[in-house]
Design an enzyme around this catalytic site. Structure first.
Site, PDB file in Angstrom:
ATOM      1  N   ALA A 112      -6.551   0.814  -7.630  1.00 27.54           N
ATOM      2  CA  ALA A 112      -6.701  -0.285  -6.659  1.00 27.54           C
ATOM      3  C   ALA A 112      -7.655   0.038  -5.510  1.00 27.54           C
ATOM      4  CB  ALA A 112      -5.327  -0.679  -6.113  1.00 27.54           C
ATOM      5  N   GLU A 124     -12.775   8.905 -12.472  1.00 29.10           N
ATOM      6  CA  GLU A 124     -11.415   8.486 -12.849  1.00 29.10           C
ATOM      7  C   GLU A 124     -10.936   9.380 -13.988  1.00 29.10           C
ATOM      8  OE1 GLU A 124      -8.866   6.585 -11.963  1.00 29.10           O
ATOM      9  OE2 GLU A 124      -7.868   7.175 -13.828  1.00 29.10           O
ATOM     10  N   SER A 167      -8.723  -0.536 -12.564  1.00 31.16           N
ATOM     11  CA  SER A 167      -8.508  -1.935 -12.209  1.00 31.16           C
ATOM     12  C   SER A 167      -7.511  -2.646 -13.119  1.00 31.16           C
ATOM     13  CB  SER A 167      -9.853  -2.677 -12.253  1.00 31.16           C
ATOM     14  OG  SER A 167      -9.701  -4.001 -11.797  1.00 31.16           O
ATOM     15  N   CYS A 215       1.782  -2.876 -11.197  1.00 29.13           N
ATOM     16  CA  CYS A 215       3.079  -3.483 -10.878  1.00 29.13           C
ATOM     17  C   CYS A 215       3.534  -4.445 -11.964  1.00 29.13           C
ATOM     18  CB  CYS A 215       3.001  -4.239  -9.562  1.00 29.13           C
ATOM     19  SG  CYS A 215       2.385  -3.247  -8.208  1.00 29.13           S
ATOM     20  N   ASP A 248      -2.425   4.860  -2.236  1.00 32.73           N
ATOM     21  CA  ASP A 248      -1.128   5.527  -2.213  1.00 32.73           C
ATOM     22  C   ASP A 248      -1.184   6.993  -1.778  1.00 32.73           C
ATOM     23  OD1 ASP A 248      -0.247   3.125  -3.156  1.00 32.73           O
ATOM     24  OD2 ASP A 248       0.522   3.870  -5.069  1.00 32.73           O
ATOM     25  N   ALA A 251       0.598  -1.879  -3.128  1.00 33.19           N
ATOM     26  CA  ALA A 251      -0.675  -2.320  -3.721  1.00 33.19           C
ATOM     27  C   ALA A 251      -1.591  -3.053  -2.746  1.00 33.19           C
ATOM     28  CB  ALA A 251      -0.389  -3.215  -4.924  1.00 33.19           C
ATOM     29  N   ASN A 255      -5.574  -2.078  -1.807  1.00 29.40           N
ATOM     30  CA  ASN A 255      -6.731  -2.960  -1.968  1.00 29.40           C
ATOM     31  C   ASN A 255      -7.450  -3.192  -0.648  1.00 29.40           C
ATOM     32  OD1 ASN A 255      -6.930  -4.490  -4.807  1.00 29.40           O
ATOM     33  ND2 ASN A 255      -4.838  -3.896  -4.433  1.00 29.40           N
ATOM     34  N   LYS A 281      25.185 -14.933   5.766  1.00 30.95           N
ATOM     35  CA  LYS A 281      25.258 -15.398   4.379  1.00 30.95           C
ATOM     36  C   LYS A 281      25.230 -16.910   4.461  1.00 30.95           C
ATOM     37  CE  LYS A 281      28.512 -15.542   0.506  1.00 30.95           C
ATOM     38  NZ  LYS A 281      29.834 -15.105   0.002  1.00 30.95           N
TER      39      LYS A 281
END
Lengths: 446, 446
Positions: free
Chosen positions: B10, B32, B38, B42, B281, B299, B303, B359
């Site tokens: 990302a 890489e 890309s 998730c 990350d 994520a 980005n 609630k």
């Protein structure tokens, strides 16, 4: 001390309950002209859609409960007619013709808004009905059942008209909709209003925008609407051409009214007479984007303003910020939402607005069930400020709109909004939520 | 000028694409180690849930497209091993053993995070698999099909573990989940974590919280997990016990690391060496509520940080505000979301926090399809500031959480948040949205 309230709907009953809770010694009298208080008026179209449901399901709390449990002197069938600010009294007549008069220490005018009924021949015929209070809702529902309604005409294409159109289609009633001016949902950008228009048409609703009703006549088959260029035969007419604030009692008492004839109130909900408050659909509000007065009659504001009045009457000085004009409605499979200003409103209020519309997906790349979502965002070129957002889509629109609504309250820039850390998981949005993509795209234009 | 990027996920690919778009003359090289760039990591649990879907559907853009259309020198199968900050070079080996070395003018470390694999006997057995990159996803999916998996054990009960548990149950695989510590979703208030716990158990998942795995052994029927007090027989083990930042290459090069061993970056994403950026990350961020460093690998931030690095490398000075820790996941019929701090985090960061949990119902009074929604809100007694919100419910949670997320970015008070003009229509919320009710209730405690 006596706190007198005219009107037992959202604002009035919110104020009454909260005042009594805060100060049990306060005498609270509510004058309500109908027999219904505290009901979910916005729920009526959904209730009408289902013949099995009783309209009284929408009543949140019955009048007896307010009287017996909350110790509120709630007088139903009491139509207030006059306020005497000198003697501090409110007088009127009960539905069965008895005159009444009550004095007050503090007064709340919570008279709401009334549907606009054109002064044209035939609007008093049976089967021609507005939808504002629960009596209207019951009348429409009963009329559909008793007359086995197969066809209906809805006058107006605002959110109440569109919600009613969905409700009637759900009962397999044919629907024609008529309104005088051409643009459909004129407050939406054309790219978005077109999506909603197509959705309505695809649900076999005939839309006649740009046609005014001249008169309604009774025929042996039902009703006949004579409009510009067309004549529509129908069993029933729903008048949903907008509402107007019930401010006559206030203006006749010499209280200031302003935008759209709504009762002018300050941030504490006080009218021009400091012992008289106004709240709910009859009163105006300050718009958080323009800082100017506006009249946007919506349920949340009514409830919130009722509470604020109660606090102020009970001595807890409370000030309401204002409204962002956030609203949402559903029509068939679409959610339609807005907050803040559109281009026209922004221009009228002295901004130098820039608008950008995006069309994107509601869920992550390759996630099943993803649908199209449209976001239109308006920012101010001079200050970079976020001014307004509109959205149309099949999911996640109603709740998404609250994020920019909060941003408007904070007077956030488009740049700052674009930086917000929003939630992401594939079933709910793309990594860049459509609102962030909209902000990123708009930034390029500002 | 050469912009070298380690890692094609990302952050790395966002940076590469944007840099090339902004400055086509810039030489952009991406190293890489896998063959995938890309893709929607998730989305893997949802893809695994459906045997008909190809894992490669998750690829947003293939490597060849980046190379041919975007003119990015994308080198897959290139594992970077060392950064020499003196000579400004990165060296390593290709997967087939050839050494490489590249110089850089600007470097971006976007190495991501790696799943924590315990150093215990049996974690190298076939059928014991983590889920972080697309190779892992393919391996799990293939293993399920080839071995006709009937039973699985998931180690860890975080959101990836829970998303995988839903995915496996959808394929009618029996699931046991194990984790060392007792509290289930310890970052949620107990009232909310209990709701999620019950939902998981009701879907016939066995939860063993408070049990550590000692070893995994291969048996003739599959795998056997020896844990405290229990032994679990299974066909497959998914290791989802959390992730750790891949910061070794940075720390070995003398770059500063900080919280959770993530690479320390400033608001411009620069590491302690001003020609080297870190994003995604592997890097830390400033939390908008605490103003302190945190490591919350998600994520959107990856980005966004990739874009910001590209802008900075291309000379458009860009600063990121920080993160609010907003996240959401779905598990079976529930949406679980949070933003900001919980009580423990608030206390640790010097706030005087107050929490309140409500609630309530997701839709208006009497509206069909209404479900239960829980909102827990934390505010600061000293300043009145909103600090964090958690929500659990069956609908509208994922998008609702974005409103308080925006409020956290604006450093809004609970009082100001309670005044926000949020959207209301019966199919979507009560008049007072649950978030407003939560704020109103919390205000009474502050």
């Amino acid at each position: 001390m006596r706190f007198l309230i005219i009107g037992g709907d959202a604002a009035g009953m919110s104020a009454a309950s909260r005042a009594k809770r805060k100060n049990p010694d306060l005498e609270v009298i509510v004058l309500e002209k109908t027999r219904d208080v505290s009901y979910s008026a916005c729920g009526m179209p959904y209730n009408i859609a289902d013949p099995e449901r009783d309209m009284d399901e929408l009543v949140v709390r019955r009048a007896e409960v307010f009287i017996e449990k909350n110790n509120i002197n709630l007088l139903i069938g009491h139509r207030a007619e006059r306020i005497n600010t000198g003697s501090k009294t409110v007088s009127g007549d009960t539905l069965d013709g008895r005159p009444f008069s009550f004095s007050y220490d503090f007064l709340l005018i919570a008279t709401g808004a009334a549907p606009v009924m054109p002064d044209l021949p035939g609007f008093d015929l049976p089967g021609v009905m507005p939808l504002k209070n629960l009596e209207h809702g019951r009348a429409i529902k009963d009329f559909i059942t008793k007359n086995k309604v197969k066809k209906a005409v809805i006058l107006g294409m605002g959110y109440i008209g569109l919600e009613m159109c969905e409700a009637l289609r759900e009962r397999a009633i044919e629907v024609d909709m008529v309104k005088p001016r051409k643009p459909f949902l004129p407050w939406l950008v054309p790219a978005l209003s077109e999506v909603v228009y197509n959705e309505v048409v695809q649900n076999n609703v005939r839309l006649y925008a740009g046609s005014s009703v001249k008169k309604i006549i009774s025929t042996d088959r039902g009703l006949s609407l004579e409009c510009d260029n067309i004549t529509l035969e129908t069993d029933m007419v729903i008048a949903a051409s907008g509402v107007t604030p019930c401010s006559k009692i206030a203006s006749e008492a010499g209280l200031e009214t302003g935008v759209s004839n709504a009762i002018a109130v300050d941030f504490q909900l006080r009218t021009s007479d400091k012992t008289i408050y106004a709240a709910g659909d009859c009163a105006d509000a300050v718009h958080v984007v323009t800082g100017k007065k506006c009249w946007i009659p919506l349920a949340l504001r009514a409830n919130r303003a009722g509470w604020a009045v109660a606090d102020n009457v009970c001595g807890t000085e409370t000030r309401l910020d204002g409204v962002a004009g956030t609203s949402v409605f559903r029509v068939f499979s679409l959610e339609v939402a807005r907050t803040g200003l559109n281009m026209k409103e922004a221009e009228e209020n002295g901004f130098d607005p820039v608008e950008n519309t995006i069309k994107t997906r509601s869920r992550a790349h390759a996630h099943p069930g993803s649908t199209t979502i449209y976001v239109s965002m308006v920012g101010d070129r001079t200050t970079g400020r976020l001014i307004g957002v509109q959205m149309v889509g099949q999911e996640g629109v109603a709740h998404r709109i609250n994020a920019p609504a909060v941003a408007l309250h904070s007077k956030m820039s488009v740049q700052a909004f674009a930086q917000c850390d929003l939630a992401y998981a594939p079933p709910f949005s793309p990594v860049w939520d459509p609102m962030l993509t909209a902000a990123n795209q708009l930034l390029k234009k500002i």
